[in-house]
Enzyme design. Sequence first.
Site, short mmCIF file in Angstrom:
data_model
loop_
_atom_site.label_atom_id
_atom_site.label_comp_id
_atom_site.label_asym_id
_atom_site.label_seq_id
_atom_site.Cartn_x
_atom_site.Cartn_y
_atom_site.Cartn_z
N THR A 18 0.81 -1.22 0.00
CA THR A 18 0.00 0.00 0.00
C THR A 18 0.84 1.26 0.00
OG1 THR A 18 -1.79 -1.12 1.14
CG2 THR A 18 -1.76 1.25 1.33
N ASP A 60 1.41 -6.58 -4.54
CA ASP A 60 0.63 -6.59 -3.31
C ASP A 60 1.21 -7.75 -2.50
OD1 ASP A 60 -2.65 -5.93 -2.43
OD2 ASP A 60 -1.54 -7.56 -1.49
N THR A 280 -0.19 -22.70 19.34
CA THR A 280 -1.52 -22.35 19.85
C THR A 280 -2.22 -21.31 18.97
OG1 THR A 280 -2.75 -21.36 21.68
CG2 THR A 280 -0.49 -20.65 21.43
N GLN A 281 -3.55 -21.35 19.01
CA GLN A 281 -4.35 -20.33 18.30
C GLN A 281 -4.34 -19.00 19.05
OE1 GLN A 281 -8.28 -22.03 17.62
NE2 GLN A 281 -7.39 -23.88 16.76
#
Length: 346
Positions: A18, A60, A280-281
């Site tokens: 960006t 991008d 872990t999440q």
Amino acid sequence: MTTTTNKPKILIIYTGGTIGMVETPDGLQPFDFSHLMDNVPKVGQLGYEIDSVQFKQPIDSSNMNPQYWGMIVKDIADRYDQYDGFVVLHGTDTMAYTASALAFMLRNLRKPVVITGSQLPIGDTREDGTENLISALQVAAAKDENGDPMIQEVVISFQDYIVRGCRSTKFTSTGFHAFKSFNYPNLGTIDLHIDYAKPYLMRHNTALPLEPFYAMDSNLLVLWLYPGITEDVVKAQLATPGIKAVVLRTFGAGNAPTEQWFLDALTDAVNRGLIIYNVTQCQNGGDEQKRYYTGDMLAKAGVISGFDITVEAAVTKLMYLLGSGLSTADIKTYLTTSIVGEMTVE
Ligand code: ASP
């Protein structure tokens, strides 16, 4: 406070994102570097010697991949001795993956590699790119009290913070403070002054030559657990042709279902030679596989704990280790070792 010697030499590597995009009928698209620099004349006021290279076709960062990482690594390795520091301009979406990948690929790095980008394009009426670029250049030029580079590793410098690259995560798609390091202190704060958290900066005892690495092996997958995940889904993923490793996104402190079909599927995969890495999440904290029975069952099935590693660092660390030609046993040892500060090993 930032201290610089006279005329620091910095190389900017523009990959896209960006920060350098322009509005088109099809949405924001990466544009070339000269447009970007035309919009930040203030860079000249720093008094640095700045050169730049750019991707032939800026991207991008959703299109980032190991080949592009190799191009960034080569740009740095080919010019390593000529510059005091390197600033990589990059889209925010996969910046944390790139920061982690470069940390592994730029072996023996002793100079600053500072990655930045922005949430709004430079040139927009209201934007964050100008400040992020100027701060990143100052971070790349900063010296410590011995005249050595203040930063001797890959970092992300974004908005008000400097974070270790291999600890970083993009945690907001709208906020200007896009990056966080949940499990390691920030390396610096950017406000009136740039203040560095010296006890947490990477320091090296040896002056080894840079050893670039290019052979990332992306034959792996990320298996995200959720309540109700079916046997067919788990088995199909573990049977994906060609994969050598799996990042297992577990619950809480590294826990997973203890249903027999699940444990059997994991044990079978490990016996077939797959490396399974427990991540872990949770963004904050990490695995403690031995804390709960549900985590201990994973350890017994041969799953390797990733402690507090981010998924971005876990994926790129596996790509690096799989590509290094090591034995499975050696890879497993490195997975529980901090190679470039990517995890806290108790
Ligand atoms: N999609 C953009 C990219 O990652 C987003 C950004 O730069 O902030 O390239």
